[in-house]
Design an enzyme around this catalytic site. Structure first.
Site, short mmCIF file in Angstrom:
data_model
loop_
_atom_site.label_atom_id
_atom_site.label_comp_id
_atom_site.label_asym_id
_atom_site.label_seq_id
_atom_site.Cartn_x
_atom_site.Cartn_y
_atom_site.Cartn_z
CG ASP A 1 -1.79 1.15 1.24
OD1 ASP A 1 -1.95 1.82 2.49
OD2 ASP A 1 -2.58 1.49 0.28
NE ARG B 1 -11.64 13.51 -6.59
CZ ARG B 1 -12.55 13.27 -5.64
NH1 ARG B 1 -13.70 13.43 -5.97
NH2 ARG B 1 -11.98 13.15 -4.39
CE LYS B 2 -14.56 5.92 -9.75
NZ LYS B 2 -15.47 5.32 -10.41
#
Lengths: 196, 192
Positions: B111, B156-157
């Site tokens: 992550d 925005r993805k």
């Protein structure tokens, strides 16, 4: 080979924060205790009990769920800092990821409660300052670690030894903004079993 | 600009790095010579924490000064290709399965690496979804290579793919995909 579908549901109390811990070492230890009760408590420290770093909200949650254990339907799961089989190698420096420090309150502070007949597990959790991600908030990886640990413990305690195969997690924006020092309660239940 | 004499850069070799880790570090440092790749510095607090020097807060993956005990890693970014590489050596305090790395520790760094790539190329982002397959456990003390790249951007993805392989062989440990959301009102940021 069984594949488990796990439902992760975050139950947030009025005051909440996030954090998480190791899965496999915890589940091994938990299962041994639940089934065999052979853990020599004077040899291994149980980390899943209150200490001086627990804030009043965490203590209140702990007392609430300890009351649930009185009729035997719920059990508080002990939590050790190594898989019990590590007992064969006492010099090993290895430590369970979520129990890798003895500095109270610095990292993961959590306790789990299991209802085996309903296949449910509850975990109360208070993250410390060494789990930072966004400034003054808990790291998403720390959140996931405990999520994975709690789900794995539930699966292990009800189904036997497991390994995580796949994880699909949606982070709602509120989760990332959870400040620490405020305990949260998490509930997970085993959703479905599929033969695969 | 970060004053390097005030904050320690953790993304450089230390005595705990094993020979495989050092070999990978030298390989990717060679890639930085033509400017297409950059080694990213790594600090143990968000830079704005500079305003609160007494704070006990520490970045989760840099929360100890005991070399080799937890996360040892260094990241290399190729901004034009929107790709990032990270060499990672897990220490003994990251245990999950006996003598192997906790899945949460792997996820944490995954992550962080993907998020750093997204942040460095697109500006501040938040993780929205992670879908990861754990194919084989990572032994403690070994070296792995984490790769992440931006596959496509829709509004925005930010859709990304990730892969963790053994640093010295093509064996795949983890593969997956991630979705980040670009935060509103922010411009491009420098790699951190």
């Amino acid at each position: 080979m069984m594949r488990l579908g796990i439902l992760n549901r975050l139950c947030r109390s009025a005051v909440f924060c996030s954090d998480w811990t190791v899965r496999d070492g915890v589940t091994t230890t938990m299962l041994t205790l639940v089934r065999n009760h052979h853990v020599p408590s004077d040899r291994f420290k149980d980390y899943g009990i209150p200490n001086a770093s627990w804030n009043p909200d965490m203590m209140a949650l702990y007392r609430r769920y300890m009351a649930w254990t009185e009729d035997g339907s719920w059990k508080r799961l002990p939590s050790y800092n190594r898989a019990l089989r590590q007992d064969r190698d006492p010099e090993s420096p290895n430590r369970l990821f979520t129990r890798n420090t003895d500095v109270e309150g610095s990292c993961f502070e959590y306790a789990m409660f299991l209802n085996a007949s309903e296949r449910r597990i509850l975990c109360i959790f208070q993250p410390g300052p060494l789990l930072e991600g966004p400034p003054c908030h808990t790291h998403g990886g720390a959140i996931f670690t405990l999520l994975d640990g709690v789900a794995g413990t539930c699966a292990y305690a009800t189904m036997g030894p497991v390994l995580t195969a796949n994880v699909n997690v949606n982070f709602q924006s509120a989760v990332h903004q959870m400040p620490w020092f405020r305990p949260s309660e998490w509930e997970m239940r085993s959703l479905s079993l599929e033969d695969g």
